[in-house]
Design a protein around this motif. Sequence first.
Motif, PDB file in Angstrom:
ATOM      1  N   ILE A 110       0.932  -1.467  -0.101  1.00  0.00           N
ATOM      2  CA  ILE A 110       0.158  -0.078   0.071  1.00  0.00           C
ATOM      3  C   ILE A 110       0.904   1.166   0.047  1.00  0.00           C
ATOM      4  N   ASP A 111       1.946   1.241   0.787  1.00  0.00           N
ATOM      5  CA  ASP A 111       3.180   2.309   0.891  1.00  0.00           C
ATOM      6  C   ASP A 111       3.478   2.597  -0.456  1.00  0.00           C
ATOM      7  N   LYS A 112       3.645   1.671  -1.253  1.00  0.00           N
ATOM      8  CA  LYS A 112       4.350   1.788  -2.572  1.00  0.00           C
ATOM      9  C   LYS A 112       3.402   2.359  -3.538  1.00  0.00           C
ATOM     10  N   GLU A 113       2.132   1.507  -3.838  1.00  0.00           N
ATOM     11  CA  GLU A 113       1.276   1.942  -4.540  1.00  0.00           C
ATOM     12  C   GLU A 113       0.667   3.319  -4.378  1.00  0.00           C
ATOM     13  N   PHE A 114       0.750   3.832  -3.183  1.00  0.00           N
ATOM     14  CA  PHE A 114       0.041   5.019  -2.784  1.00  0.00           C
ATOM     15  C   PHE A 114       1.101   6.344  -2.341  1.00  0.00           C
ATOM     16  N   ASP A 115       2.442   5.903  -2.830  1.00  0.00           N
ATOM     17  CA  ASP A 115       3.399   6.986  -2.576  1.00  0.00           C
ATOM     18  C   ASP A 115       3.502   7.478  -1.380  1.00  0.00           C
ATOM     19  N   GLY A 116       3.293   6.377  -0.273  1.00  0.00           N
ATOM     20  CA  GLY A 116       3.445   6.634   1.092  1.00  0.00           C
ATOM     21  C   GLY A 116       2.372   7.401   1.791  1.00  0.00           C
ATOM     22  N   LYS A 117       1.157   7.538   0.985  1.00  0.00           N
ATOM     23  CA  LYS A 117       0.194   8.446   1.520  1.00  0.00           C
ATOM     24  C   LYS A 117      -1.147   7.542   1.634  1.00  0.00           C
ATOM     25  N   LEU A 118      -1.768   7.728   2.790  1.00  0.00           N
ATOM     26  CA  LEU A 118      -3.238   7.162   2.749  1.00  0.00           C
ATOM     27  C   LEU A 118      -3.952   8.163   3.318  1.00  0.00           C
ATOM     28  N   ASP A 119      -5.426   8.388   2.918  1.00  0.00           N
ATOM     29  CA  ASP A 119      -6.210   9.633   3.446  1.00  0.00           C
ATOM     30  C   ASP A 119      -7.224   8.706   4.271  1.00  0.00           C
ATOM     31  N   ALA A 120      -7.726   7.639   3.891  1.00  0.00           N
ATOM     32  CA  ALA A 120      -8.710   7.035   4.673  1.00  0.00           C
ATOM     33  C   ALA A 120      -8.664   5.416   4.567  1.00  0.00           C
ATOM     34  N   MET A 121      -9.193   4.735   5.629  1.00  0.00           N
ATOM     35  CA  MET A 121      -9.140   3.241   5.738  1.00  0.00           C
ATOM     36  C   MET A 121     -10.676   2.627   6.135  1.00  0.00           C
ATOM     37  N   VAL A 122     -11.031   1.763   5.483  1.00  0.00           N
ATOM     38  CA  VAL A 122     -12.391   1.139   5.868  1.00  0.00           C
ATOM     39  C   VAL A 122     -11.836  -0.199   6.480  1.00  0.00           C
ATOM     40  N   HIS A 123     -12.377  -0.358   7.591  1.00  0.00           N
ATOM     41  CA  HIS A 123     -12.102  -1.612   8.447  1.00  0.00           C
ATOM     42  C   HIS A 123     -13.459  -2.248   8.292  1.00  0.00           C
ATOM     43  N   CYS A 124     -13.766  -3.399   7.424  1.00  0.00           N
ATOM     44  CA  CYS A 124     -15.100  -3.758   7.260  1.00  0.00           C
ATOM     45  C   CYS A 124     -14.966  -5.283   7.204  1.00  0.00           C
ATOM     46  N   LEU A 125     -14.649  -5.853   8.477  1.00  0.00           N
ATOM     47  CA  LEU A 125     -14.145  -7.282   8.463  1.00  0.00           C
ATOM     48  C   LEU A 125     -14.621  -7.814   9.831  1.00  0.00           C
ATOM     49  N   ALA A 126     -14.994  -8.984  10.090  1.00  0.00           N
ATOM     50  CA  ALA A 126     -15.307  -9.688  11.418  1.00  0.00           C
ATOM     51  C   ALA A 126     -15.284 -11.212  11.088  1.00  0.00           C
ATOM     52  N   PHE A 127     -14.756 -11.694  12.204  1.00  0.00           N
ATOM     53  CA  PHE A 127     -15.225 -13.355  12.483  1.00  0.00           C
ATOM     54  C   PHE A 127     -15.515 -13.839  13.615  1.00  0.00           C
ATOM     55  N   ALA A 128     -16.346 -14.795  13.713  1.00  0.00           N
ATOM     56  CA  ALA A 128     -16.656 -15.684  14.917  1.00  0.00           C
ATOM     57  C   ALA A 128     -17.027 -16.813  14.432  1.00  0.00           C
ATOM     58  N   PRO A 129     -16.503 -18.250  15.146  1.00  0.00           N
ATOM     59  CA  PRO A 129     -16.948 -19.262  14.690  1.00  0.00           C
ATOM     60  C   PRO A 129     -18.395 -19.514  14.896  1.00  0.00           C
ATOM     61  N   ARG A 130     -18.858 -20.199  13.802  1.00  0.00           N
ATOM     62  CA  ARG A 130     -20.614 -20.293  13.772  1.00  0.00           C
ATOM     63  C   ARG A 130     -21.107 -20.708  15.108  1.00  0.00           C
ATOM     64  N   GLU A 131     -20.228 -21.668  15.973  1.00  0.00           N
ATOM     65  CA  GLU A 131     -20.822 -22.352  16.900  1.00  0.00           C
ATOM     66  C   GLU A 131     -21.217 -21.162  18.163  1.00  0.00           C
ATOM     67  N   THR A 132     -20.619 -20.080  18.008  1.00  0.00           N
ATOM     68  CA  THR A 132     -20.693 -18.857  18.805  1.00  0.00           C
ATOM     69  C   THR A 132     -21.871 -17.828  18.576  1.00  0.00           C
ATOM     70  N   LEU A 133     -22.512 -18.148  17.482  1.00  0.00           N
ATOM     71  CA  LEU A 133     -23.587 -17.448  17.016  1.00  0.00           C
ATOM     72  C   LEU A 133     -25.144 -18.143  17.045  1.00  0.00           C
ATOM     73  N   GLN A 134     -25.028 -18.970  18.044  1.00  0.00           N
ATOM     74  CA  GLN A 134     -26.402 -19.864  18.266  1.00  0.00           C
ATOM     75  C   GLN A 134     -26.113 -20.236  19.725  1.00  0.00           C
ATOM     76  N   GLY A 135     -27.165 -20.286  20.290  1.00  0.00           N
ATOM     77  CA  GLY A 135     -27.605 -20.823  21.584  1.00  0.00           C
ATOM     78  C   GLY A 135     -27.240 -19.747  22.633  1.00  0.00           C
ATOM     79  N   GLY A 136     -26.384 -20.002  23.597  1.00  0.00           N
ATOM     80  CA  GLY A 136     -25.915 -18.852  24.588  1.00  0.00           C
ATOM     81  C   GLY A 136     -24.457 -18.472  24.418  1.00  0.00           C
ATOM     82  N   TYR A 137     -24.157 -17.119  24.976  1.00  0.00           N
ATOM     83  CA  TYR A 137     -22.836 -16.761  24.934  1.00  0.00           C
ATOM     84  C   TYR A 137     -22.033 -17.509  26.115  1.00  0.00           C
ATOM     85  N   VAL A 138     -23.031 -17.814  27.080  1.00  0.00           N
ATOM     86  CA  VAL A 138     -22.380 -18.633  28.131  1.00  0.00           C
ATOM     87  C   VAL A 138     -21.472 -19.946  27.853  1.00  0.00           C
ATOM     88  N   ASP A 139     -21.576 -20.380  26.913  1.00  0.00           N
ATOM     89  CA  ASP A 139     -21.254 -21.594  26.476  1.00  0.00           C
ATOM     90  C   ASP A 139     -19.901 -21.680  25.363  1.00  0.00           C
TER      91      ASP A 139
END
Length: 271
Positions: A92-121
């Motif tokens: 990115i440094d090379k492609e953008f000549d060392g400059k960056l004006d904005a960055m979008v962090h648009c990612l996440a991950f959690a194992p499927r088992e944690t997205l059902q049932g209860g957080y307690v488990d």
Amino acid sequence: MNNALEESVAIEIPPILKGKKVLISGLANKRSIAWGIAQAMHQAGAEIIFSYQSERLKGEVEKVLSGSIDNATLVELDVGSDESLDSAFATIDKEFDGKLDAMVHCLAFAPRETLQGGYVDTLREHYALAQDISSYSLAAMARKARPLMQKAGGGSIISLSYLGAEKVIKNYNMMGIAKAALEAGVRYLAGDLGVDNIRVNAISAGPVKTLAARGIADFTTMLNKHAEIAPLKRNVSVEDIGATATFLASSMSNGITGEVLHVDCGYSIMG
Ligand SMILES: NC(=O)c1ccc[n+]([C@@H]2O[C@H](COP(=O)([O-])OP(=O)(O)OC[C@H]3O[C@@H](n4cnc5c(N)ncnc54)[C@H](O)[C@@H]3O)[C@@H](O)[C@H]2O)c1
């Protein structure tokens, strides 16, 4: 006036990012929130580098971009690996000549088992992985972006969160804990980086049917409930989110940092 359940219509985006260099992460396919953001920022005149998680996803990203945003630079970035962060930001440094004006962090991950049932488990290793990818990664990326934004005279970092950070949402479980940490991280990073005129904000988006969302048990019920209860009587669109992200990346939001902005058709205000 707007009583439709379907997503909103196209939004006219003014050229407020003309000449701005932007990194967008998290583009997986045409349903990705990152795609809504990319289209809006492209329309606003930004020069964009896209990061993709792994070689496996590169082809799909190229397919999505083809015919819409041609000749964009693509860089592999797995946020779970320091080596990958080093090599991606060197490119990115090379492609953008060392400059960056904005960055979008648009990612996440959690194992499927944690997205059902209860957080307690939730298992220890699942907790650690979800926090690493979904929350720590913002700090890791901000640290790498900082010198490039310093050279640009400042910058804007934007992340994506969800109401499950603030309220108990059925099945969101582990991701709610990770998003709470992410939102606290937005405030701490805003505190750290303000001295360099780098702003850090998050968009708390209403539910959108994406690949990541499909991992959450009973997601369609969540979508229907949001559209019914939200004051605007519809679900948010990736165009809505893209327009707000473009505003946050631009100088039109120069006085805003450390905020979590709800882009959810008003759902979160309802009692
Ligand atoms: N879809 C929704 O309802 C919704 C609502 C609010 C917030 N969000 C947030 O929006 C963001 C984008 O998600 P989306 O819904 O567009 O889904 P998506 O599946 O299109 O995008 C998720 C992205 O995360 C990337 N990713 C996962 N692990 C990674 C890693 N180790 N390194 C690099 N990238 C990695 C994937 O490759 C993918 O591009 C996420 O932070 C999500 O939590 C989504």
